[in-house]
Design a protein around this motif. Structure first.
Motif, PDB file in Angstrom:
ATOM      1  N   GLU A  35      60.705 116.641   5.346  1.00 44.11           N
ATOM      2  CA  GLU A  35      60.697 115.345   5.056  1.00 44.11           C
ATOM      3  C   GLU A  35      61.864 114.582   4.329  1.00 44.11           C
ATOM      4  O   GLU A  35      62.340 113.698   5.058  1.00 44.11           O
ATOM      5  N   CYS A  56      62.165 114.807   9.370  1.00 44.46           N
ATOM      6  CA  CYS A  56      61.145 114.305  10.233  1.00 44.46           C
ATOM      7  C   CYS A  56      60.340 113.813   9.145  1.00 44.46           C
ATOM      8  O   CYS A  56      59.608 114.339   8.333  1.00 44.46           O
ATOM      9  N   HIS A  57      60.370 112.304   9.116  1.00 44.13           N
ATOM     10  CA  HIS A  57      59.772 111.538   7.863  1.00 44.13           C
ATOM     11  C   HIS A  57      59.096 110.105   8.793  1.00 44.13           C
ATOM     12  O   HIS A  57      59.419 110.242  10.064  1.00 44.13           O
ATOM     13  N   GLU A  58      58.662 109.346   8.121  1.00 48.36           N
ATOM     14  CA  GLU A  58      57.823 108.338   8.670  1.00 48.36           C
ATOM     15  C   GLU A  58      58.623 107.310   9.405  1.00 48.36           C
ATOM     16  O   GLU A  58      57.974 106.656  10.305  1.00 48.36           O
ATOM     17  N   GLU A  61      59.818 109.551  12.882  1.00 47.91           N
ATOM     18  CA  GLU A  61      58.622 110.270  13.286  1.00 47.91           C
ATOM     19  C   GLU A  61      58.525 110.191  15.144  1.00 47.91           C
ATOM     20  O   GLU A  61      58.585 111.114  16.016  1.00 47.91           O
ATOM     21  N   VAL A  65      59.468 113.550  16.764  1.00 47.78           N
ATOM     22  CA  VAL A  65      58.449 114.468  17.292  1.00 47.78           C
ATOM     23  C   VAL A  65      58.345 115.033  18.575  1.00 47.78           C
ATOM     24  O   VAL A  65      58.113 116.236  18.898  1.00 47.78           O
ATOM     25  N   PRO A  92      54.334 112.744   5.367  1.00 48.37           N
ATOM     26  CA  PRO A  92      54.401 113.070   6.816  1.00 48.37           C
ATOM     27  C   PRO A  92      53.923 114.060   7.507  1.00 48.37           C
ATOM     28  O   PRO A  92      54.024 115.305   6.630  1.00 48.37           O
ATOM     29  N   ARG A  95      50.959 113.341  12.401  1.00 47.44           N
ATOM     30  CA  ARG A  95      51.494 112.915  13.754  1.00 47.44           C
ATOM     31  C   ARG A  95      52.033 113.863  14.575  1.00 47.44           C
ATOM     32  O   ARG A  95      51.878 114.026  15.598  1.00 47.44           O
ATOM     33  N   LEU A  96      52.818 114.901  13.958  1.00 48.73           N
ATOM     34  CA  LEU A  96      53.320 116.001  14.493  1.00 48.73           C
ATOM     35  C   LEU A  96      52.300 116.888  14.736  1.00 48.73           C
ATOM     36  O   LEU A  96      52.251 117.582  15.971  1.00 48.73           O
TER      37      LEU A  96
END
Length: 266
Positions: A35, A56-58, A61, A65, A92, A95-96
């Motif tokens: 994150e 990999c954060h909001e 993403e 991703v 987060p 979604r991944l």
């Protein structure tokens, strides 16, 4: 190691809660999706984790991703971590995982601490049924109050007293637990009715609020009258339904009480 996505839980405070398996996985994967790479860097330094990492954060993403999924499809093992706790729980990660499932790649979990569950256990409120509502949203509070069992919220220290005041207005009959700094030196659990806690020194640190179940015993006439005054501005039908839900009396009795209160006010 086997290719796939590894969802890895990390400590929410006390570094001793890091599992040996989590360390081993993070040392062995090809890439770590963090994150915040700077926050994770402190944990990595403590446990001698030298694996390459990406953010990999909001906010990124959408772009990151698909790239991560493609790397896994090409044989890489990738771990996902949040700043603290389990990725995907108000952090987060989901979604991944969703993209990985859609792509048909393997997904594994390395369990770790979860602040919501830890606070639930510390509260002493019933755990057989509970609803986690994420970060507190006052706009949804009346709807949340329809949930009869235990409720869990995350909250920031600068807003917590406003939240207690809101709970005192909408859920005065439900006990709450303010749990802060879980697993840290200043861990504390404060329990009481919202009105009782409005005068406490504002808690600091990471905070979870646990709301106890709606009481099954009917409230006193004076307590019901307080709720009547609180909801008097709404339509009669909606007010009767909310009064019945919050006080434990029947809708018919609630409607009668509202009419009586209106007559007294006139």
């Amino acid at each position: 190691m086997q290719s796939g996505l590894y969802i890895v839980g990390t400590p929410i405070g006390n570094l001793s809660d890091m599992s040996p398996r989590a360390v081993q996985i993070l040392q062995s994967v090809d890439l770590i999706a963090a994150e915040d790479t700077r926050v994770f860097g402190k944990l990595a330094s403590h446990f001698d984790i030298k694996t390459k990492r990406v953010s990999c954060h909001e906010h990124n993403e959408r772009d990151v991703v698909p790239e991560l999924i493609e790397k896994i499809q090409n044989g890489m093992a990738i771990a996902a971590v949040s700043d603290a706790g389990m990725p995907g729980v108000s952090d987060p990660g989901f979604r991944l995982v969703r993209a990985a499932r859609a792509a048909g790649v393997d997904v594994f979990v390395v369990p770790g601490p979860v602040a919501a569950i830890s606070a639930l256990v510390l509260s002493g409120f019933p755990t057989d049924r509970f609803t986690f509502c994420g970060f507190f949203d006052e706009k949804k509070l009346r709807e949340d109050n329809k949930i009869p069992h235990t409720i869990i919220y995350y909250e920031s220290p600068n807003r917590v007293m406003n939240t207690v005041a809101a709970l005192a207005r909408v859920m005065p009959e439900r006990k709450i637990a303010i749990v802060r700094e879980i697993t840290k030196i200043h861990e504390e659990t404060i329990i009481g009715y919202p009105s009782e806690l409005m005068g406490i020194t504002p808690p600091r640190g990471e905070i979870v609020i646990v709301v106890g179940p709606r009481p099954e015993i009917k409230m006193t006439d004076s307590e019901i009258s307080e709720i009547v005054n609180d909801i008097a501005a709404t339509s009669m039908k909606s007010a009767a339904a909310e009064l019945a839900m919050r006080s434990g009396i029947s809708k018919k009795e609630a409607y009668k009480r509202l009419l009586e209160q209106g007559a007294d006010n006139d």
